[in-house]
Write a protein that holds these residues in place. Structure first.
Motif, PDB file in Angstrom:
ATOM      1  N   MET A   1       0.855  -1.174   0.000  1.00 58.45           N
ATOM      2  CA  MET A   1       0.000   0.000   0.000  1.00 58.45           C
ATOM      3  C   MET A   1       0.900   1.235   0.000  1.00 58.45           C
ATOM      4  N   ARG A   2       0.673   2.120  -0.930  1.00 57.75           N
ATOM      5  CA  ARG A   2       1.579   3.236  -1.092  1.00 57.75           C
ATOM      6  C   ARG A   2       1.204   4.460  -0.268  1.00 57.75           C
ATOM      7  N   TYR A   3      -0.076   4.706  -0.054  1.00 60.80           N
ATOM      8  CA  TYR A   3      -0.518   5.893   0.677  1.00 60.80           C
ATOM      9  C   TYR A   3      -1.422   5.496   1.846  1.00 60.80           C
ATOM     10  N   PRO A   4      -0.888   4.857   2.875  1.00 58.11           N
ATOM     11  CA  PRO A   4      -1.751   4.393   3.964  1.00 58.11           C
ATOM     12  C   PRO A   4      -2.336   5.531   4.813  1.00 58.11           C
ATOM     13  N   VAL A   5      -1.578   6.596   5.041  1.00 59.77           N
ATOM     14  CA  VAL A   5      -2.086   7.703   5.853  1.00 59.77           C
ATOM     15  C   VAL A   5      -3.202   8.430   5.110  1.00 59.77           C
ATOM     16  N   THR A   6      -3.078   8.559   3.799  1.00 57.38           N
ATOM     17  CA  THR A   6      -4.126   9.198   3.003  1.00 57.38           C
ATOM     18  C   THR A   6      -5.429   8.420   3.103  1.00 57.38           C
ATOM     19  N   ILE A   7      -5.329   7.114   3.004  1.00 56.10           N
ATOM     20  CA  ILE A   7      -6.536   6.279   3.077  1.00 56.10           C
ATOM     21  C   ILE A   7      -7.177   6.369   4.456  1.00 56.10           C
ATOM     22  N   ILE A   8      -6.373   6.288   5.500  1.00 52.43           N
ATOM     23  CA  ILE A   8      -6.902   6.353   6.864  1.00 52.43           C
ATOM     24  C   ILE A   8      -7.512   7.720   7.139  1.00 52.43           C
ATOM     25  N   ALA A   9      -6.844   8.791   6.721  1.00 49.42           N
ATOM     26  CA  ALA A   9      -7.369  10.137   6.944  1.00 49.42           C
ATOM     27  C   ALA A   9      -8.675  10.351   6.175  1.00 49.42           C
ATOM     28  N   THR A  10      -8.771   9.826   4.967  1.00 44.37           N
ATOM     29  CA  THR A  10     -10.006   9.939   4.194  1.00 44.37           C
ATOM     30  C   THR A  10     -11.146   9.190   4.873  1.00 44.37           C
ATOM     31  N   ILE A  11     -10.847   8.022   5.416  1.00 40.06           N
ATOM     32  CA  ILE A  11     -11.871   7.258   6.144  1.00 40.06           C
ATOM     33  C   ILE A  11     -12.320   8.013   7.396  1.00 40.06           C
ATOM     34  N   ILE A  12     -11.393   8.684   8.078  1.00 41.35           N
ATOM     35  CA  ILE A  12     -11.760   9.486   9.244  1.00 41.35           C
ATOM     36  C   ILE A  12     -12.678  10.636   8.825  1.00 41.35           C
ATOM     37  N   GLY A  13     -12.357  11.299   7.720  1.00 39.81           N
ATOM     38  CA  GLY A  13     -13.216  12.373   7.220  1.00 39.81           C
ATOM     39  C   GLY A  13     -14.599  11.872   6.840  1.00 39.81           C
ATOM     40  N   LEU A  14     -14.660  10.705   6.198  1.00 39.02           N
ATOM     41  CA  LEU A  14     -15.957  10.112   5.851  1.00 39.02           C
ATOM     42  C   LEU A  14     -16.749   9.742   7.102  1.00 39.02           C
ATOM     43  N   ALA A  15     -16.062   9.194   8.101  1.00 42.94           N
ATOM     44  CA  ALA A  15     -16.735   8.827   9.350  1.00 42.94           C
ATOM     45  C   ALA A  15     -17.272  10.057  10.065  1.00 42.94           C
ATOM     46  N   LEU A  16     -16.528  11.141  10.044  1.00 41.38           N
ATOM     47  CA  LEU A  16     -16.980  12.383  10.664  1.00 41.38           C
ATOM     48  C   LEU A  16     -18.246  12.901   9.986  1.00 41.38           C
ATOM     49  N   CYS A  17     -18.261  12.879   8.673  1.00 42.66           N
ATOM     50  CA  CYS A  17     -19.440  13.345   7.937  1.00 42.66           C
ATOM     51  C   CYS A  17     -20.626  12.404   8.132  1.00 42.66           C
ATOM     52  N   LEU A  18     -20.364  11.123   8.151  1.00 40.93           N
ATOM     53  CA  LEU A  18     -21.428  10.147   8.370  1.00 40.93           C
ATOM     54  C   LEU A  18     -22.024  10.306   9.758  1.00 40.93           C
ATOM     55  N   TYR A  19     -21.180  10.501  10.756  1.00 44.08           N
ATOM     56  CA  TYR A  19     -21.660  10.701  12.128  1.00 44.08           C
ATOM     57  C   TYR A  19     -22.528  11.951  12.215  1.00 44.08           C
ATOM     58  N   ASN A  20     -22.112  13.003  11.553  1.00 43.23           N
ATOM     59  CA  ASN A  20     -22.894  14.237  11.588  1.00 43.23           C
ATOM     60  C   ASN A  20     -24.215  14.085  10.852  1.00 43.23           C
ATOM     61  N   SER A  21     -24.212  13.340   9.766  1.00 45.47           N
ATOM     62  CA  SER A  21     -25.437  13.214   8.972  1.00 45.47           C
ATOM     63  C   SER A  21     -26.468  12.287   9.609  1.00 45.47           C
ATOM     64  N   THR A  22     -26.047  11.416  10.540  1.00 43.07           N
ATOM     65  CA  THR A  22     -26.996  10.503  11.183  1.00 43.07           C
ATOM     66  C   THR A  22     -27.871  11.191  12.206  1.00 43.07           C
ATOM     67  N   GLY A  23     -27.455  12.338  12.701  1.00 44.52           N
ATOM     68  CA  GLY A  23     -28.258  13.053  13.682  1.00 44.52           C
ATOM     69  C   GLY A  23     -27.799  12.851  15.115  1.00 44.52           C
ATOM     70  N   CYS A  62     -10.328  17.726   2.491  1.00 44.13           N
ATOM     71  CA  CYS A  62      -9.317  18.302   3.376  1.00 44.13           C
ATOM     72  C   CYS A  62      -8.582  17.208   4.141  1.00 44.13           C
ATOM     73  N   TYR A  63      -9.331  16.237   4.663  1.00 40.47           N
ATOM     74  CA  TYR A  63      -8.690  15.124   5.364  1.00 40.47           C
ATOM     75  C   TYR A  63      -7.809  14.313   4.413  1.00 40.47           C
ATOM     76  N   ALA A  64      -8.265  14.113   3.189  1.00 37.93           N
ATOM     77  CA  ALA A  64      -7.457  13.386   2.210  1.00 37.93           C
ATOM     78  C   ALA A  64      -6.177  14.162   1.890  1.00 37.93           C
ATOM     79  N   LEU A  65      -6.276  15.473   1.766  1.00 34.31           N
ATOM     80  CA  LEU A  65      -5.106  16.302   1.496  1.00 34.31           C
ATOM     81  C   LEU A  65      -4.118  16.260   2.661  1.00 34.31           C
ATOM     82  N   ILE A  66      -4.615  16.323   3.875  1.00 34.18           N
ATOM     83  CA  ILE A  66      -3.742  16.244   5.050  1.00 34.18           C
ATOM     84  C   ILE A  66      -3.026  14.889   5.076  1.00 34.18           C
ATOM     85  N   GLY A  67      -3.750  13.820   4.785  1.00 29.94           N
ATOM     86  CA  GLY A  67      -3.141  12.496   4.739  1.00 29.94           C
ATOM     87  C   GLY A  67      -2.107  12.381   3.641  1.00 29.94           C
TER      88      GLY A  67
END
Length: 86
Positions: A1-23, A62-67
């Motif tokens: 895997m070449r960009y592991p931090v990018t993938i993990i950071a993107t998943i964190i950003g997705l989880a943050l948005c998903l958590y917010n959208s659930t209410g 933004c999370y993907a860019l940081i990763g």
């Protein structure tokens, strides 16, 4: 895997948005604490005037860019170290 931090950071950003959208984040405390684009949008305009979908996309990007930046720094530091002979 070449960009592991990018993938993990993107998943964190997705989880943050998903958590917010659930209410479960009714007053958006968690989202505004951890969403970097929300910090800057709130400085210039009322955050309630911005599309929620746009904020989610900006947060994930933004999370993907940081990763990606972290991965590039890691690759740069590893390339500076001399390789050990086996």
């Amino acid at each position: 895997m070449r960009y592991p931090v990018t993938i993990i950071a993107t998943i964190i950003g997705l989880a943050l948005c998903l958590y917010n959208s659930t209410g479960y984040d009714p007053h958006n405390f968690v989202f505004f604490m951890f969403s970097v684009p929300a910090w800057f949008v709130d400085l210039f305009i009322d955050v309630h005037e911005v599309s929620v979908l746009l904020m989610y996309v900006a947060t994930v990007l933004c999370y993907a860019l940081i990763g990606y930046i972290a991965d590039r720094i890691i690759m740069h530091e590893r390339s500076k170290r001399p390789r050990r002979a086996r």
